[in-house]
Design a protein around this motif. Sequence first.
Motif, PDB file in Angstrom:
ATOM      1  N   VAL A   1     -12.848 -27.734   4.406  1.00  0.00           N
ATOM      2  CA  VAL A   1     -13.241 -27.022   5.420  1.00  0.00           C
ATOM      3  C   VAL A   1     -14.208 -27.891   6.339  1.00  0.00           C
ATOM      4  O   VAL A   1     -13.734 -28.636   6.266  1.00  0.00           O
ATOM      5  CB  VAL A   1     -14.291 -25.589   4.858  1.00  0.00           C
ATOM      6  N   ALA A   2     -13.335 -27.358   7.769  1.00  0.00           N
ATOM      7  CA  ALA A   2     -13.312 -28.365   8.781  1.00  0.00           C
ATOM      8  C   ALA A   2     -14.527 -29.513   9.427  1.00  0.00           C
ATOM      9  O   ALA A   2     -15.842 -28.210   9.101  1.00  0.00           O
ATOM     10  CB  ALA A   2     -13.141 -27.963  10.213  1.00  0.00           C
ATOM     11  N   SER A   3     -14.960 -30.151   9.204  1.00  0.00           N
ATOM     12  CA  SER A   3     -17.001 -30.510   9.366  1.00  0.00           C
ATOM     13  C   SER A   3     -17.851 -30.663  11.116  1.00  0.00           C
ATOM     14  O   SER A   3     -16.363 -29.981  11.734  1.00  0.00           O
ATOM     15  CB  SER A   3     -17.012 -31.936   9.193  1.00  0.00           C
ATOM     16  N   LEU A   4     -18.843 -30.574  10.720  1.00  0.00           N
ATOM     17  CA  LEU A   4     -18.984 -29.814  12.089  1.00  0.00           C
ATOM     18  C   LEU A   4     -18.202 -31.166  13.502  1.00  0.00           C
ATOM     19  O   LEU A   4     -18.071 -31.008  14.746  1.00  0.00           O
ATOM     20  CB  LEU A   4     -20.675 -30.043  12.157  1.00  0.00           C
ATOM     21  N   GLU A   5     -18.061 -32.496  12.471  1.00  0.00           N
ATOM     22  CA  GLU A   5     -17.400 -33.256  13.757  1.00  0.00           C
ATOM     23  C   GLU A   5     -16.044 -32.851  14.137  1.00  0.00           C
ATOM     24  O   GLU A   5     -16.093 -32.794  15.426  1.00  0.00           O
ATOM     25  CB  GLU A   5     -17.702 -34.594  13.531  1.00  0.00           C
ATOM     26  N   ARG A   6     -15.246 -32.327  13.085  1.00  0.00           N
ATOM     27  CA  ARG A   6     -14.220 -31.760  14.095  1.00  0.00           C
ATOM     28  C   ARG A   6     -14.005 -30.544  14.827  1.00  0.00           C
ATOM     29  O   ARG A   6     -13.172 -30.974  14.994  1.00  0.00           O
ATOM     30  CB  ARG A   6     -13.548 -31.736  12.161  1.00  0.00           C
ATOM     31  N   CYS A   7     -14.718 -29.907  14.686  1.00  0.00           N
ATOM     32  CA  CYS A   7     -15.050 -28.063  15.419  1.00  0.00           C
ATOM     33  C   CYS A   7     -15.312 -28.643  16.879  1.00  0.00           C
ATOM     34  O   CYS A   7     -14.943 -28.569  17.258  1.00  0.00           O
ATOM     35  CB  CYS A   7     -16.357 -27.114  14.566  1.00  0.00           C
ATOM     36  N   THR A   8     -16.499 -30.030  16.358  1.00  0.00           N
ATOM     37  CA  THR A   8     -16.841 -29.876  18.093  1.00  0.00           C
ATOM     38  C   THR A   8     -15.763 -30.813  19.217  1.00  0.00           C
ATOM     39  O   THR A   8     -15.692 -30.503  20.112  1.00  0.00           O
ATOM     40  CB  THR A   8     -18.509 -31.118  17.585  1.00  0.00           C
ATOM     41  N   GLY A   9     -14.749 -31.715  17.306  1.00  0.00           N
ATOM     42  CA  GLY A   9     -14.135 -32.369  18.304  1.00  0.00           C
ATOM     43  C   GLY A   9     -12.650 -31.080  18.822  1.00  0.00           C
ATOM     44  O   GLY A   9     -11.854 -31.080  20.227  1.00  0.00           O
ATOM     45  N   ARG A  10     -12.848 -30.565  18.574  1.00  0.00           N
ATOM     46  CA  ARG A  10     -11.792 -29.746  18.372  1.00  0.00           C
ATOM     47  C   ARG A  10     -11.703 -28.188  19.503  1.00  0.00           C
ATOM     48  O   ARG A  10     -10.987 -28.409  20.389  1.00  0.00           O
ATOM     49  CB  ARG A  10     -11.165 -28.156  17.828  1.00  0.00           C
ATOM     50  N   LEU A  11     -13.357 -28.875  20.379  1.00  0.00           N
ATOM     51  CA  LEU A  11     -13.347 -27.643  21.264  1.00  0.00           C
ATOM     52  C   LEU A  11     -13.880 -28.761  21.988  1.00  0.00           C
ATOM     53  O   LEU A  11     -13.809 -28.077  23.398  1.00  0.00           O
ATOM     54  CB  LEU A  11     -15.176 -26.869  20.776  1.00  0.00           C
ATOM     55  N   ALA A  12     -13.438 -29.694  21.808  1.00  0.00           N
ATOM     56  CA  ALA A  12     -14.235 -30.602  23.255  1.00  0.00           C
ATOM     57  C   ALA A  12     -15.502 -31.033  23.658  1.00  0.00           C
ATOM     58  O   ALA A  12     -15.445 -30.893  25.076  1.00  0.00           O
ATOM     59  CB  ALA A  12     -12.954 -31.197  23.766  1.00  0.00           C
ATOM     60  N   LEU A  13     -16.343 -30.540  22.389  1.00  0.00           N
ATOM     61  CA  LEU A  13     -17.444 -30.232  22.725  1.00  0.00           C
ATOM     62  C   LEU A  13     -18.677 -31.427  23.143  1.00  0.00           C
ATOM     63  O   LEU A  13     -19.213 -32.191  22.079  1.00  0.00           O
ATOM     64  CB  LEU A  13     -18.597 -30.180  21.408  1.00  0.00           C
ATOM     65  N   THR A  14     -18.141 -32.396  24.408  1.00  0.00           N
ATOM     66  CA  THR A  14     -18.788 -33.226  24.506  1.00  0.00           C
ATOM     67  C   THR A  14     -20.615 -33.419  25.494  1.00  0.00           C
ATOM     68  O   THR A  14     -21.177 -32.013  25.192  1.00  0.00           O
ATOM     69  CB  THR A  14     -17.982 -33.107  25.825  1.00  0.00           C
ATOM     70  N   ASP A  15     -20.403 -34.493  25.639  1.00  0.00           N
ATOM     71  CA  ASP A  15     -22.365 -34.514  26.278  1.00  0.00           C
ATOM     72  C   ASP A  15     -22.360 -33.540  27.552  1.00  0.00           C
ATOM     73  O   ASP A  15     -23.340 -32.652  27.741  1.00  0.00           O
ATOM     74  CB  ASP A  15     -22.978 -35.837  25.922  1.00  0.00           C
ATOM     75  N   ARG A  16     -21.368 -33.549  28.229  1.00  0.00           N
ATOM     76  CA  ARG A  16     -21.913 -32.507  29.119  1.00  0.00           C
ATOM     77  C   ARG A  16     -21.328 -31.273  29.221  1.00  0.00           C
ATOM     78  O   ARG A  16     -22.857 -30.371  29.483  1.00  0.00           O
ATOM     79  CB  ARG A  16     -20.071 -32.751  30.236  1.00  0.00           C
ATOM     80  N   ASP A  17     -20.890 -30.910  28.180  1.00  0.00           N
ATOM     81  CA  ASP A  17     -21.404 -29.024  27.069  1.00  0.00           C
ATOM     82  C   ASP A  17     -22.266 -29.132  27.064  1.00  0.00           C
ATOM     83  O   ASP A  17     -23.236 -28.138  27.086  1.00  0.00           O
ATOM     84  CB  ASP A  17     -20.265 -29.336  26.555  1.00  0.00           C
ATOM     85  N   ARG A  18     -22.663 -30.086  26.118  1.00  0.00           N
ATOM     86  CA  ARG A  18     -24.632 -29.944  25.547  1.00  0.00           C
ATOM     87  C   ARG A  18     -25.384 -29.747  26.898  1.00  0.00           C
ATOM     88  O   ARG A  18     -25.937 -28.833  26.618  1.00  0.00           O
ATOM     89  CB  ARG A  18     -24.731 -31.041  24.544  1.00  0.00           C
ATOM     90  N   ALA A  19     -25.019 -31.212  27.412  1.00  0.00           N
ATOM     91  CA  ALA A  19     -25.814 -30.629  29.042  1.00  0.00           C
ATOM     92  C   ALA A  19     -25.774 -29.570  28.972  1.00  0.00           C
ATOM     93  O   ALA A  19     -27.243 -29.035  29.871  1.00  0.00           O
ATOM     94  CB  ALA A  19     -25.828 -31.614  29.625  1.00  0.00           C
TER      95      ALA A  19
END
Length: 175
Positions: free
Chosen positions: A85-103
Amino acid sequence: DEGINTRIREAADQWADQGTSLVDTERVFAASEHTTAQSPGEALFYEHVHLNIQGSYLFARAVFDEVVRQLPSALQDQASPEAPVASLERCTGRLALTDRDRARMLAAIWRSIHAPPFTDQLDHAEMRQRLLAARRELWRQAWPTSRVLAAYDLAVAERPDDPSLRYNAAQAYLA
């Protein structure tokens, strides 16, 4: 609220014979390695309501596991038991969940806590300061933008037909 959760579990039990199932996230969160003293707190929530990235992943993973469990056996037999199953890191990478998005997410949460019921909480001032500091640190990490843009470029290359991803990438480039 324990009483509410008990009633939800009872309702799910009453409807179980009609195909209803319950993904008991309270128990999923309590069993998580990120939870201390069986209280998920800041490990999984921004405050007492909204899930953070880790909490959202655990929630989605629990729902995914239940959906897979309910698949017809013919489909389950086709699936490879070794398929990860995709890891959290893989999911955030596929979503391009960057520090900018987290902010940006933290900014939305920070704005929302300026109204009841948040303003009535004992730790309201500390929570505001903690979220603000975290948001500032994420914005600081989001620069240089080349790292943020590279994450979007990679994600868009993997999923070029994803309009939300393209929109977010365009916003990052405009910024």
